[in-house]
Design a protein around this motif. Structure first.
Motif, PDB file in Angstrom:
ATOM      1  N   VAL A  21       0.294  -0.882   0.097  1.00  0.00           N
ATOM      2  CA  VAL A  21       0.286   0.266  -0.002  1.00  0.00           C
ATOM      3  C   VAL A  21       0.975   1.199  -0.277  1.00  0.00           C
ATOM      4  N   ARG A  22       0.821   1.771  -0.821  1.00  0.00           N
ATOM      5  CA  ARG A  22       2.012   3.039  -1.306  1.00  0.00           C
ATOM      6  C   ARG A  22       1.080   4.789  -1.778  1.00  0.00           C
ATOM      7  N   ASN A  23       1.843   5.684  -1.572  1.00  0.00           N
ATOM      8  CA  ASN A  23       0.986   6.649  -1.641  1.00  0.00           C
ATOM      9  C   ASN A  23       0.077   7.373  -1.867  1.00  0.00           C
ATOM     10  N   CYS A  24      -0.951   6.961  -0.470  1.00  0.00           N
ATOM     11  CA  CYS A  24      -3.189   7.166  -0.469  1.00  0.00           C
ATOM     12  C   CYS A  24      -2.165   7.872   0.442  1.00  0.00           C
ATOM     13  N   TYR A  25      -3.667   9.059   0.171  1.00  0.00           N
ATOM     14  CA  TYR A  25      -3.615   9.807   1.103  1.00  0.00           C
ATOM     15  C   TYR A  25      -5.231   9.619   1.429  1.00  0.00           C
ATOM     16  N   ILE A  26      -4.627   9.445   3.644  1.00  0.00           N
ATOM     17  CA  ILE A  26      -6.636   8.951   3.255  1.00  0.00           C
ATOM     18  C   ILE A  26      -6.952   9.517   5.105  1.00  0.00           C
ATOM     19  N   PRO A  27      -8.053  10.654   4.428  1.00  0.00           N
ATOM     20  CA  PRO A  27      -8.466  11.140   5.980  1.00  0.00           C
ATOM     21  C   PRO A  27      -9.796  10.901   6.012  1.00  0.00           C
ATOM     22  N   GLY A  28      -9.897  10.919   7.363  1.00  0.00           N
ATOM     23  CA  GLY A  28     -11.961  11.260   7.736  1.00  0.00           C
ATOM     24  C   GLY A  28     -12.605   9.548   7.892  1.00  0.00           C
TER      25      GLY A  28
END
Length: 289
Positions: free
Chosen positions: A66-73
């Motif tokens: 799992v790479r280069n992801c943006y995971i908020p909220g």
């Protein structure tokens, strides 16, 4: 062999045609036993409530990245759950989740999860939580991550390793800012939960407590010429019985505990000379007064 599927548009609708191509790709490990799935470049925003789902949830996945992801909220940003093994979680940004940024844990424990070069900050909006929380599992490697941010008003811990874990390595991480503890490692005598703790740093201005939990810290592990592990630890003398002997746990000949608070006229550390629980210990390296 790899398969490539192509589609043709005809006047009677879609018709699928499967072409089989021979490619030169060869995985490091057998595809019968592992996956080489890459989950990358995902941006997803949750609704930041207690009933929210996890951003990325992996179960029974052996291998993969799992790479280069943006995971908020979300509830947790990234979760490694039942029977996840040898998964690499790298170069993700995981901010502002309801609980932990990256969560490693399940009843059927994950094993050998590597978290590196991630930035997890402002997690724990709904409760006490960490940037990276290893709640269960064996031989995880948590390294080179950035946890929190200056003046972080949500995230309580940088890295949290629970006492239920085994042989976790925590190395070369930096906690830029949390509201409570930079590194929370197990409980006071859970000596098996952390295998190695070295090269970690904090920003003293924004981290009230740099370290808590395990009171005898493993800082180095080498093999001697006889193949026996030579283990180096660090502790405050107040956490030892009579400033010499560990109060619990099983120890090996050659285990070396260096005092973090040496004093003039006292000793540099204590050495296990007979294995046991806790075994026989002798102080060494008296400093001149």
């Amino acid at each position: 062999m790899s398969e490539v599927c192509s589609c043709l548009l005809r006047d009677d609708g879609w018709k699928w045609r499967r072409d089989t191509l021979r490619l030169s790709y060869s995985p490091y490990t057998s595809p019968l036993n592992t996956t080489d799935v890459v989950i990358e470049n995902i941006r997803t925003l949750g609704n930041l409530i207690a009933s929210a789902a996890d951003g990325i949830l992996l179960r029974r996945m052996i291998g993969g990245t799992v790479r280069n992801c943006y995971i908020p909220g979300h509830l947790h940003g990234i979760t490694l759950a039942e029977q996840a093994t040898s998964v690499l979680v790298t170069k993700n940004e995981v901010p502002g989740n309801y609980l932990d940024g990256i969560f490693i844990g399940a009843t059927t424990v994950p094993e050998e999860i590597t978290c590196e070069y991630n930035w997890c900050w402002s997690n724990g909006v709904g409760a006490t939580a960490a940037g990276i929380y290893a709640q269960a599992g064996l031989r995880h490697n948590i390294r080179h991550n950035r946890l929190g941010t200056s003046g972080d008003s949500f995230q309580s811990y940088g890295v949290h390793v629970d006492a239920a874990c085994g042989d976790v390595e925590v190395s070369r991480n930096h906690v830029a800012g949390v509201i409570s503890i930079g590194y929370f490692m197990g409980s006071s005598t859970a000596y098996g939960c952390v295998r190695l703790f070295e090269g970690n740093t904090t920003n003293a201005t924004y981290v009230p407590t740099a370290y808590s939990g395990l009171n005898i810290l493993p800082v180095r592990l080498d093999l001697g010429t006889n193949g026996v592990a030579m283990r180096k630890f660090r502790a405050q003398r107040v956490s030892l019985s009579a400033s010499t002997t560990p109060t619990g746990g099983s120890w090996l000949v050659g285990d070396d505990i260096e005092y973090g608070d040496p004093q003039a006229g006292d000793y540099r550390g204590t050495l296990c000379v007979s294995a046991g629980s806790p075994g026989t210990w002798k102080r060494y390296g008296q400093a001149t007064a």
